[in-house]
Design an enzyme around this catalytic site. Sequence first.
Site, PDB file in Angstrom:
ATOM      1  N   LYS A  29      22.772  67.405  73.353  1.00 41.87           N
ATOM      2  CA  LYS A  29      21.352  67.509  72.999  1.00 41.87           C
ATOM      3  C   LYS A  29      21.162  68.627  71.970  1.00 41.87           C
ATOM      4  O   LYS A  29      21.724  69.725  72.126  1.00 41.87           O
ATOM      5  CB  LYS A  29      20.540  67.792  74.264  1.00 41.87           C
ATOM      6  CG  LYS A  29      19.036  67.764  74.067  1.00 41.87           C
ATOM      7  CD  LYS A  29      18.329  67.918  75.419  1.00 41.87           C
ATOM      8  CE  LYS A  29      16.811  67.804  75.270  1.00 41.87           C
ATOM      9  NZ  LYS A  29      16.109  67.879  76.578  1.00 41.87           N
ATOM     10  N   SER A  83      12.804  64.428  77.430  1.00 41.94           N
ATOM     11  CA  SER A  83      13.095  64.785  76.064  1.00 41.94           C
ATOM     12  C   SER A  83      14.539  64.526  75.648  1.00 41.94           C
ATOM     13  O   SER A  83      14.841  64.553  74.445  1.00 41.94           O
ATOM     14  CB  SER A  83      12.782  66.263  75.838  1.00 41.94           C
ATOM     15  OG  SER A  83      13.617  67.079  76.640  1.00 41.94           O
ATOM     16  N   SER A 121      13.286  65.678  81.938  1.00 40.11           N
ATOM     17  CA  SER A 121      13.847  65.287  80.638  1.00 40.11           C
ATOM     18  C   SER A 121      15.266  64.746  80.653  1.00 40.11           C
ATOM     19  O   SER A 121      15.727  64.196  79.649  1.00 40.11           O
ATOM     20  CB  SER A 121      13.775  66.471  79.666  1.00 40.11           C
ATOM     21  OG  SER A 121      12.452  66.665  79.242  1.00 40.11           O
TER      22      SER A 121
END
Lengths: 463, 66
Positions: free
Chosen positions: A79, A149, A173
């Site tokens: 990420k 996310s 997320s």
Amino acid sequence: MEPYALSLGAAAAEIAARRLSPVELVDSVLRRIDATEGAINAFACVTADLARAAARRAEEEIAGGRHRGPLHGIPLGVKDLCDTAGVPTTSSSKVREGNVPDRDSVVVEHLLAAGMVMVGKTHTHEFAYGAITPTTRNPWDVRRIPGGSSGGSAAALAAGTCMVGVGTDTGGSIRIPAALCGTVGLKPTYGRSSKRGIAPLSWSLDHVGPLARNVRDCALVLNAIAGADPLDPSTLHAPVPDHTAGLDGGIAGLRVGVPVNHFFDHVSDDVAAAVRGAASVLEGLGARLQEVTIPHADAMMAAGWAIILPEASAYHQEALRERGDLYAPDVRLFLEAGELVLATDYLRALRVRTLIQQGWAEMFADIDVLIAPTVPLAAPVVGTAMIPWPGGVTEDITQALVRLTLPANLTGLPSLSLAVGFDAGGLPLGMQVIGRPLDEATVLRVGQAYECASDTVGRLAPL
Amino acid sequence: MSSAPRPFSGEAAAHAARAARLPLSPERLEIVGPTVELVYALIDLMDPVRLGETPPATAFDPRWSR
């Protein structure tokens, strides 16, 4: 089967048996990235040259008898919130454009030390402040959002462009995109893994954990990233078991809580049916289902937002004033609003959090895990702002997506999301398994039992 | 505790932004004010929770060596 389509465990077994080289595997994944990125845009940047070089090193080490373990040579997506030495780390934000850290975040450090091969940085909703990931599309239907996310990591996994994705989870997320993209995602206990080198969203609610194609793969990654970090005061000094050890131990006699409030309110019929069906599967495997009432359910969202908003605004206080126009409109608005939350409201939320924690501890006296929908619906179409529910009720999409996941952030409890069904349009539907503090082993065991008894976990999107 | 709604628009929003040293144009205030009202309304869902002597769930650790 192309190598990219293997799970981590299957690829590791092939590598260990010398039937597959890390170079072949990484080349296969990079070709898959070339074939799919135009449709899903899961990556903020692809590190093809670095990946090929790392794969060659892994191949040489393994050939030389220095096999580091099951993660050695396995393609990894990280990420873009997590620092990576020498590789741009932008949090998918113009505010951080051009930022190149000089050292790895601790979680990346651990995974690279285990021999993983980073193929790129995966998109996040800007600074992890949202559940959409607007840069990226869902591989199951590119007209739909991947969730967020950690949407890039989940989309990449579902598309076959990495075998493990690093995610972070402040209000859901990891689990939200895992559910919407049909992958497995594990938010460990708060403090189980170091967050050093990861841009914070909310210090007291942030977690880091793996997304993978199946439960065992998540367990393998958790083994590599769990542990205290003396420089991250939020980490817990607690023994780290081998999370694969009891994975196939079964769930006979295990007490599985099924909530009678909150988690099935305003949930689509498809999701409710899939989760109740999964509960029946667990019961058929010997688990004892037990209805439970979620304490302080009406205050959970309020407490969560009253903590996230001011903590996020505190972190971004300088940048908001200096480069506010560079934030995406939704994130800028959250940050500005968070500046205006009263300190007494923030502390009230922290006190309510104490009561919520106590209430959940009492609830867990009668159960070993709690199961619930991860998100109340399948992946919404891009651009959806409000979700209509029966009775004329509408709900903001972000509220809807985090409503069922935020409780495990407030309580800090481990929570695993896995696919337990598909709707009529073929979109995956997720269930979460929430456990006691530091009891990821039981959460994973329940997930593994379900996975072995069903055929819904581990599918790649038909892209 | 009063459960009255907390209006947050016009001069109230401008004053709060000044107190936070957050430069918001009148156009931004028109967007931020109603959002903060929604946030307050959400936060006020905690009103019925009786807190008594409950301490906050803070994470401060006073040890010097960790």
